[in-house]
Design an enzyme around this catalytic site. Structure first.
Site, mmCIF file in Angstrom:
data_model
loop_
_atom_site.group_PDB
_atom_site.id
_atom_site.type_symbol
_atom_site.label_atom_id
_atom_site.label_comp_id
_atom_site.label_asym_id
_atom_site.label_seq_id
_atom_site.Cartn_x
_atom_site.Cartn_y
_atom_site.Cartn_z
ATOM 1 N N ASP A 342 39.850 47.800 72.509
ATOM 2 C CA ASP A 342 39.809 49.049 71.755
ATOM 3 C C ASP A 342 40.031 48.810 70.254
ATOM 4 O O ASP A 342 40.586 47.800 69.840
ATOM 5 C CB ASP A 342 40.891 49.973 72.315
ATOM 6 C CG ASP A 342 40.632 51.438 72.028
ATOM 7 O OD1 ASP A 342 39.771 51.735 71.180
ATOM 8 O OD2 ASP A 342 41.296 52.283 72.653
ATOM 9 N N ARG A 418 45.160 61.983 76.827
ATOM 10 C CA ARG A 418 45.070 60.824 75.926
ATOM 11 C C ARG A 418 44.338 61.209 74.639
ATOM 12 O O ARG A 418 43.618 60.416 74.044
ATOM 13 C CB ARG A 418 44.388 59.642 76.608
ATOM 14 C CG ARG A 418 44.720 58.272 76.009
ATOM 15 C CD ARG A 418 44.110 57.139 76.816
ATOM 16 N NE ARG A 418 44.459 55.840 76.254
ATOM 17 C CZ ARG A 418 43.597 55.026 75.634
ATOM 18 N NH1 ARG A 418 42.334 55.379 75.511
ATOM 19 N NH2 ARG A 418 43.994 53.861 75.168
ATOM 20 N N LYS A 451 32.909 46.021 78.413
ATOM 21 C CA LYS A 451 33.912 46.644 79.276
ATOM 22 C C LYS A 451 33.815 48.153 79.071
ATOM 23 O O LYS A 451 34.144 48.669 78.007
ATOM 24 C CB LYS A 451 35.318 46.145 78.938
ATOM 25 C CG LYS A 451 36.401 46.749 79.825
ATOM 26 C CD LYS A 451 37.762 46.135 79.555
ATOM 27 C CE LYS A 451 38.816 46.721 80.500
ATOM 28 N NZ LYS A 451 40.140 46.080 80.307
ATOM 29 N N ASP A 453 34.961 51.773 79.807
ATOM 30 C CA ASP A 453 36.184 52.442 80.259
ATOM 31 C C ASP A 453 35.964 53.937 80.441
ATOM 32 O O ASP A 453 34.971 54.511 79.974
ATOM 33 C CB ASP A 453 37.314 52.185 79.248
ATOM 34 C CG ASP A 453 38.688 52.082 79.897
ATOM 35 O OD1 ASP A 453 38.863 52.604 81.018
ATOM 36 O OD2 ASP A 453 39.593 51.481 79.283
ATOM 37 N N ASN A 455 38.956 56.966 80.556
ATOM 38 C CA ASN A 455 40.415 57.088 80.539
ATOM 39 C C ASN A 455 40.964 58.490 80.772
ATOM 40 O O ASN A 455 42.133 58.738 80.475
ATOM 41 C CB ASN A 455 40.968 56.545 79.216
ATOM 42 C CG ASN A 455 41.192 55.045 79.279
ATOM 43 O OD1 ASN A 455 41.770 54.530 80.218
ATOM 44 N ND2 ASN A 455 40.708 54.341 78.266
ATOM 45 N N CYS A 499 35.736 50.052 84.234
ATOM 46 C CA CYS A 499 37.177 50.274 84.110
ATOM 47 C C CYS A 499 37.406 51.772 84.010
ATOM 48 O O CYS A 499 36.593 52.499 83.445
ATOM 49 C CB CYS A 499 37.709 49.556 82.866
ATOM 50 S SG CYS A 499 39.457 49.864 82.491
ATOM 51 N N ASP A 521 45.540 48.609 85.678
ATOM 52 C CA ASP A 521 46.230 48.333 84.416
ATOM 53 C C ASP A 521 47.553 47.613 84.647
ATOM 54 O O ASP A 521 48.160 47.115 83.691
ATOM 55 C CB ASP A 521 46.496 49.640 83.668
ATOM 56 C CG ASP A 521 45.275 50.129 82.902
ATOM 57 O OD1 ASP A 521 44.282 49.375 82.792
ATOM 58 O OD2 ASP A 521 45.299 51.271 82.404
#
Length: 699
Positions: A342, A418, A451, A453, A455, A499, A521
């Site tokens: 990130d 988040r 990757k 993601d 979230n 992910c 995680d």
């Protein structure tokens, strides 16, 4: 192989060791006949000729016996198909035709009232006992009103009559995914589902059942089902009043509405695969793994590289010089893939800003990502980046330009988790924007790995202005699949990892489009043993990413563990390193270099081999074994040694009792029968100790 009966109404599918049979009655009722050990077509037709069970008051003789129960008619079980249109709900079908094409059987039915065509698909290959099932629902009317699919499951699986069943499933939460639990199946419905818009951390879409709880790791019949869908889903396990068990599963978490079909439109369900195994839970797992490596996972024959990910070393404080320094240290360990996580893009200095703006931060990467990627390549490693395309921060150029692109309900607060919102990928303009951004990104720098993601979950799944907004639950996932397919086709050298805050999006659907998945995680090596045990019930080590991070584990629990224990725990899958290498001592770096070299030696066995779970992680000694060709690898762990007692000898599996095996580390030679029946001394002592045992069959 598929065989058809003389009258064209009985079908027998054959696999490596098993059979699946079904029969169409004169009343066009599609009944299940057999799922289990191999039988002949004559035996299947004899089953079809048996008289039906006697009717009982308040029950239906169809319940628990149909291949695909629909809503309507003399049925009381949970329907796999529920349709509404023209003021009429339910289905009454008529058989149209059957087509056998290679290893696929297609059975087609029609409903004149709804102008509906339902096709049931079955596929069973000669080299596997996995049966692939899915369904296609089509609106064939002209000038007719649209049909609403309230529910359209992929399949219904019917188990043979037994005195009782035990249900195995994988449950969890963030940082505690894929934990195995087994319990007696009781009467009624048992629902596993996700209402979150993605597969979820709470349950993997998989179940296994064994009769009377009699199966072991090595012996006994096991039936399993796994769903290939990366959005909201539901699997219903029903034990009916007469004891029969039926399992339905598909996309969507309830019957509030899946899609609306206009004339000429159709919907194809995700895959719902089933497996019968006579080899216990271990045999079932190996069958699932072999099938996924052969039929599901892209480029499965390629070994996955050892990676380094910079997240735990840098967090959001990312810069090009810092990444170069980490890359140099990673290369010194023998790492093969360096991943910038990130905060390389936009104004991403915290989790409050930047998502959606997929261009390199000019202050952090003045020349873009290309100079860093070229330096990583010069060091002999591949280069990877982290993205989260389905999300956006309110503090981003994208959101300021297009606030209407996020999922939301008019007049309601837009919920943030988040500090981010979910983009509505069902919108064509959102899909086009993401394609342009990601294609430009992958074309502008030599990126080898992404990757991907995800979230946060769906909460405000609204689509203002859309006539049928609930379709976004399905179309978001279909758009995700389409985008991944498009990117893989345009950039065939780029590998993708799925992910979702760890293991929140792991299923057969996403695995058919990605090269590996982020398991959790939680990188604590002790916690990971149980997580990895559950993951391996259904998915192979070839896709199970596992990292070595720092000790104490400051991200989660503060536990202290040796570098050796951390490495051997992570070597059970696709090895990665995620610690802050700038803080590792020269001694730690040298030790890590040795572990990485050892992993590369055993990697073909771990990533391609057959898995044997020798002892589960339950507080003492645990171990997993891999067999590939002539080579054997055993990873052994001692969580705690109590009362000064030495761990028991470890008995191996899957070996030839008449052969001899040499330990590659000591040169000692063992008889296969001794390894199978007497076992080997693990050599483990104390707490959190681990060891790798390598054996090779001698001529």
């Amino acid at each position: 192989m598929i065989e058809t009966g003389d009258e064209g109404r009985t079908w027998l599918l054959g696999g490596a060791t098993g059979s699946y049979a079904l029969h169409l009655t004169d009343r066009d009722e599609l009944l299940h006949l057999h799922w289990g050990p191999r039988i002949s077509l004559a035996a299947a037709e004899a089953l079809a000729a048996l008289p039906p069970a006697p009717e009982r008051p308040f029950e239906s003789s169809l319940d628990g016996r149909e291949e695909y129960p629909v809503e309507g008619g003399p049925r009381f079980v949970r329907p796999a198909l529920s349709v509404r249109g023209g003021g009429v709900r339910g289905t009454q079908w008529v058989f149209a035709d059957a087509v056998v094409e290679g290893d696929e059987l297609r059975l087609r039915f029609t409903d004149a009232v709804h102008a509906l065509c339902l096709t049931l698909h079955y596929r069973m290959r000669d080299d596997s006992d996995v049966i692939e099932r899915w369904a296609t629902v089509a609106h064939t009317g002209r000038g007719r009103p649209s049909l609403e699919l309230l529910r359209a499951d992929a399949a219904a699986w019917t188990l043979p009559a037994r005195d009782g069943w035990r249900l195995s499933r994988l449950h969890g939460r963030w940082a505690a995914e894929s934990r195995l639990v087994r319990a007696e199946l009781t009467y009624g419905e048992h629902i596993l589902s996700s209402r979150r818009g993605h597969t979820g951390h709470q349950h993997l879409p998989w179940v296994a059942l064994d009769a009377d709880g009699a199966a072991t790791e090595q012996h006994g019949e096991v039936y399993g089902c796994a769903l290939g869908w990366s959005g909201s889903w539901r699997i219903a396990v029903q034990q009916l009043p007469d004891g029969l068990v039926q399992i339905t599963g598909g996309a969507g978490h309830d019957e509030s509405g899946l899609l609306r079909l206009a004339p000429g439109e159709s919907y194809t369900t995700p895959l719902f695969a089933g497996l019968w195994s006579a080899g216990g839970f271990g045999g079932a797992s190996r069958a699932w793994h072999a099938w996924q490596l052969a039929r599901v996972i892209p480029d499965a024959e390629a070994l996955r590289p050892v990676l380094y990910n910079s997240w735990e070393a840098t967090g959001f404080d990312v810069s090009e010089p810092q990444q170069r320094a980490l890359a140099e240290r990673a290369a010194g360990l023998g790492v093969e893939l360096f991943v910038v996580d990130d905060a390389w893009f936009g104004r991403r200095t915290s989790d409050r800003a930047g998502l959606g703006d997929w261009t390199p931060n000019p202050a952090r990467f003045p020349g873009g990502l290309k100079p860093l990627a070229e330096e990583v390549h010069r060091l002999g490693m591949r280069f990877g980046i982290w993205v989260e395309p389905e999300m956006v921060n309110a503090d981003s150029d994208l959101y300021r330009a297009h606030p209407e692109w996020v999922q939301h309900h008019p007049g309601r607060t837009r919920t943030e988790f988040r500090n981010q919102l979910v983009l509505n990928l069902a919108r064509p303009d959102v899909r086009a924007y993401l394609w342009e951004q990601l294609d430009t990104l992958l074309s502008g720098a030599p990126v080898d790995y992404v990757k991907w993601d995800f979230n946060r979950c769906f909460t405000d799944a609204g689509w203002p202005g859309e006539e049928y907004p609930q379709k976004l639950w399905v179309e978001h996932v279909e758009a995700l699949y389409g985008l991944l397919d498009q990117l893989r086709a345009a950039h065939p050298g780029v590998a993708f990892e799925s992910c979702s805050g760890g293991g929140g999006r792991i299923d057969l659907g996403i695995l058919s489009r990605t090269d590996q998945v982020w398991t959790s995680d939680n990188t604590d090596p002790l916690d990971r043993l149980a997580i990895q045990e559950g993951f391996g019930q259904i998915h192979p080590a070839r896709v199970m990413a596992a990292w070595v991070t720092d000790s104490p584990n400051t991200q989660l629990n503060g536990r202290v563990s040796s570098l050796g224990f951390r490495f051997v725990s992570a070597m059970a899958g696709v090895l990665g390193v995620g610690g802050d290498l700038t803080e590792w001592s020269e001694e730690e770096l040298a030790e890590a270099r040795g572990w990485v070299a050892l992993y590369k030696e055993i990697r073909p066995v771990v990533q391609r081999g057959a898995l044997y779970r020798l002892r589960p992680p339950r507080g003492g000694l645990s171990a997993v074994q891999y067999v590939y060709g002539q080579d054997v690898v055993v990873l052994m762990y001692l969580e705690a040694q109590r009362y000064g007692e030495r761990p028991p000898a470890l008995r191996l599996r899957g070996l030839d009792p008449s052969a001899r095996y040499m330990c590659l580390d000591t040169g000692a030679v063992y008889e296969g029968s001794v390894l199978l029946h007497q076992g080997v001394d693990t050599g483990l002592r104390g707490d959190l100790d681990a060891r790798v045992l390598r054996l090779r069959r001698t001529p």
